[in-house]
Design an enzyme around this catalytic site. Structure first.
Site, short mmCIF file in Angstrom:
data_model
loop_
_atom_site.label_atom_id
_atom_site.label_comp_id
_atom_site.label_asym_id
_atom_site.label_seq_id
_atom_site.Cartn_x
_atom_site.Cartn_y
_atom_site.Cartn_z
CB SER A 1 29.52 15.37 37.50
OG SER A 1 30.47 15.26 36.48
CG ASP B 1 35.58 13.49 40.78
OD1 ASP B 1 36.02 14.61 40.47
OD2 ASP B 1 34.40 13.16 40.58
CG HIS C 1 33.84 17.41 39.76
ND1 HIS C 1 33.89 16.04 39.63
CD2 HIS C 1 32.88 17.83 38.89
CE1 HIS C 1 33.00 15.65 38.72
NE2 HIS C 1 32.39 16.71 38.25
#
Length: 778
Positions: free
Chosen positions: A566, A148, A221
């Site tokens: 996600s 990520d 994220h």
């Protein structure tokens, strides 16, 4: 004159070389399996030999090599022009040559795990002995590799207090870099690396004002996904001053994390421009993670369209991970509700869709005519009491703006400050980001805004941390609010601040954005596999990014609420970690099967799962086999297992026949893809009668008898033979066939290309093992 011509002739090769270099970009050259036991320098020299054949000097070879994959994956990434790439693709032992492409995030906790049945169900008086968390020791000893945007190691979710020792099998490192040193790794984050060569070949040197040249997460994220998987239990957590208040925890809170930063800020796009991930960087990270010793890989990354397996870096890397018995979980994508939009469709990957939980952040908008509509938001800003003028965005646009802005899109720079000041503005979803629309209203002097769904989004309302008082409403309510605005000379409205409400019904329902099947790469493999919570998920956040990611948003939060596949992918990654802890000898295929066949089809009202409307039934092209149930997956009864060779045979049937020519050769007649021992059945073209074979392995009780039952798709008959399976020991395998016939009684009304859905279920006295069936006509 002759001198001039001669001089030009001398320059021509240099000029041609300059053109070739200018035309170069990164290609991944995949060579399949390593041949024999070779040292790393021997493997790299072999890779260089390919480059030497298309370059004129050692200097050109050195400058062109980007990565040499030499742990499990055999291949390299290099700067090549199209002619060089074409020449290499024709060489012996080259399986495929992939032109590098950036992958955008598919975005693609305090409630989602409890809603899914995973919670500490024990007290001083009552201990539930079969609880999956207790059995797995909360994921102790399992290492999850997260691919990520990095990690924010200071988050309380990554504390290592009371964590067990780092597993002796771990071979990774804590790579230091800008703002990240060895002290940022501990017994929770046991390793961290970053991969940026592909990114920099495309964009040039990293702008360190946007991102950190290190494993540190400047985006949020990566921190969000990592903490969803294995964040520690943290009490008193909330987002944005009180939303979703409770105890936050990842699904496997005692599992270890290995961070592989492969996604980076897009230059010249500002913070809100998002991140991008290059395949050559991801493949380098996957190759290293296999060598490092991870047990699970989690990738909340995908493409906007399906990609053939041998052209898909994630699929190639995941194939090698599976060979090393590593479970790979990937997000399905956020391109729904359009059909055939899935990414990560390889059968050796768990492909995860997104659905809701039973928590909502409910606010209301009151109109001047007395009508009140519910919506959602996690905006902490509050309007003063009173009614305010409300307008539709198309009524307050600047002159000479694009038609999309006139259509109520609230795109940047579209609203007139003179017309907008002091008003609440109704904006419609569509082009542009949801939070960006609120920022435009604020820029133009608006006091608040209503974000109205379009019909495509329906009732699927996202709760965002807007920069001004705001509410998001479903498409029906948006239409009614617009009708009110158009019906009166002086329309007014008021927006309340939201409250966190639990036990909402129906839940779960499918997200409108979740990508759908059918699988266009191999229609005879049903994808997605499963769905998990992906709407309004609370998890840890980066201290370097605002909750909206807007450059104008100066807020800093420790936890944030996001939606996307996600967010659903790490739920499955965490559950896989728990299963790996309980069943360390199970293959990655067995763990995937356990998750799939134990999933549920009902919501909290006892009805079948629906789409985002909460009314229309959903289907396996949205949810796969159903909504994940961790406690059921720990004891699935039967599993559909598959080996590395099974997947090679599958690839043979897909036209790929040279992945490992030294040890494996495709048979003259490869088995059909529909006969891969997969825990679901998909047949894209049924012509009268089709028979498929499956094999199940007993992982339940020592002695057990299973009986088959079938709910066939309308217009088809489905027969299972034998319809009873008797097992005398754990590990015993039994095979059966499923014969599908088109009924001739006129009950089949579908057109070619349409699908019908059904279910195959095996039951004993304890277990229910369910597989979806998807059929279409030839």
């Amino acid at each position: 004159m002759k001198i001039t011509i001669s001089f030009l002739l001398l320059l021509l090769p240099l000029f041609a070389s300059s053109l070739d270099n200018h035309d170069r970009q990164v290609y991944i050259v995949y060579l399949g399996e390593h041949k024999g036991n070779r040292e790393f320098h021997e493997i790299e020299n072999n890779h260089r030999s390919y480059l030497e054949s298309v370059n004129e000097s050692d200097e050109e070879v050195e400058s062109s090599l980007v990565y040499s994959y030499k742990h499990s994956i055999n291949g390299f990434a290099a700067l090549l022009n199209p002619q060089q790439a074409s020449k290499i693709s024709e060489m012996e032992e080259v399986v495929s040559v992939i032109r590098s492409e950036a992958r955008k995030y598919v975005t693609h906790t305090t409630r989602s795990w409890e809603f899914s049945g995973l919670k500490e169900t024990f007290s001083r008086k009552n201990l539930v002995k079969d609880d999956i968390l207790l059995k797995s020791k909360y994921g102790k000893g399992i290492i999850v590799g997260v691919f990520d945007s990095g990690v924010w190691p200071e988050s309380k979710s990554f504390s290592d207090g009371d964590m067990g020792p780092i597993p002796k099998s771990w071979k990774g490192i804590c790579q230091t870099g800008h703002t990240f040193n060895s002290s940022h790794c501990n017994r929770k984050i046991i390793g961290a690396r970053y991969y940026i060569k592909g990114y920099e070949q495309f964009y040039g040197k990293l702008n360190t004002t946007l991102d950190s040249m290190s494993p540190r997460d400047m985006d949020g994220h990566g921190t969000h996904t990592a903490s969803t998987i294995a964040g520690r239990t943290v009490k008193g957590v909330s987002a944005l001053g009180g939303f979703a208040k409770g105890t936050a925890s990842g699904g496997a809170p005692l599992a270890h994390l290995a961070i592989y930063k492969v996604c980076w800020a897009i230059p010249n796009a500002g913070k809100e421009g998002g991140n991008t991930c290059f395949e050559e960087d991801m493949l380098a990270g996957i190759d290293q993670a296999i060598a490092d010793g991870v047990h699970i890989m989690s990738l909340s990354i995908g493409t906007t369209k399906p990609i053939p397996y041998m052209k898909d870096g994630i699929a190639l890397g995941a194939l090698h991970a599976m060979k090393n018995n590593i479970v790979v979980s990937c997000s399905a994508g956020n391109n729904g509700p359009t059909a055939s939009t899935l990414s990560n469709v390889a059968p050796w990957i768990i492909t995860v869709g997104a659905s809701s939980v039973d928590r909502a952040f409910i606010a209301t908008v009151k109109l001047g005519n007395g009508m009140i509509f519910e919506g959602e938001t996690v905006t902490p800003y509050k309007l003063k009491k009173g009614m305010y003028p409300v307008v539709y965005a198309a009524q307050v646009v600047e002159s000479l703006v694009p038609k999309s802005a006139i259509d109520g899109q609230c795109l940047p720079g579209s609203l007139s400050p003179e017309k907008t000041k002091g008003k609440i503005v109704l904006c419609l979803r569509g082009n542009g980001t949801r939070v960006g629309k609120g920022q435009e209203v604020k820029r133009a002097g608006g006091l608040g805004f209503i974000l109205g769904n379009n019909p495509q989004n329906g009732a699927d309302v996202a709760a965002d941390a807007h920069v001004l008082p705001a509410i998001a409403v479903n498409s029906d309510n948006a239409i009614k609010i617009l009708a009110y605005i158009n019906s009166t000379i002086n329309p007014t409205a008021y927006i309340t601040i939201a409250k966190t409400l639990l036990n909402r019904k129906p839940a779960p329902s499918m997200a409108s954005f979740t990508s759908r099947g059918p699988n266009t790469i191999t229609p005879d493999i049903l994808k997605p596999d499963i769905t998990a919570p992906g709407i309004n998920i609370l998890a840890a956040w980066s201290g370097a990014d605002a909750p909206t990611k807007l450059a104008t948003d100066t807020r800093i939060v420790e936890y944030n609420i996001l939606s996307g596949t996600s967010m659903s992918c790490p739920h499955i990654s965490a559950t896989a970690a728990l299963l790996k802890a309980i069943h360390p000898t199970w293959s990655s295929a067995a763990i995937r099967s356990a998750l799939i066949t134990s999933s549920g089809l009902n919501n909290n009202e006892g009805n079948l799962l629906t789409d985002a409307s909460g009314i229309t039934p959903a289907d396996p092209f949205q949810f796969g086999a159903g909504h994940f149930r961790p406690t059921k997956a720990a004891d699935p009864g039967l599993v559909y297992d598959a080996s590395y060779e099974d997947y090679l045979l599958f690839l043979c049937s897909s036209g790929v026949n040279n992945i490992d020519p030294s040890t494996f050769k495709c048979p003259k007649q490869s088995p059909s893809p529909m006969n891969l021992n997969y825990p679901s059945i998909a047949i894209s073209k049924v012509n009268r009668t089709v028979t498929v074979k499956r094999t199940v392995t007993n992982v339940g009780g020592r002695k057990s008898i299973y009986f088959a039952s079938v709910k066939p798709p309308v217009g088809f008959s489905v027969k299972v033979s034998p319809a009873m399976l008797k097992f005398s020991r754990v590990g015993e395998k039994k095979s059966f066939t499923v014969t599908i016939r088109v009924r001739e009684d006129g009950s089949l009304s579908m057109e070619k290309g349409e699908y019908g859905f059904g279910w195959l279920t095996w039951r004993d006295e304890i277990h229910i093992v369910t597989s979806p069936i998807a059929l279409s006509l030839a």
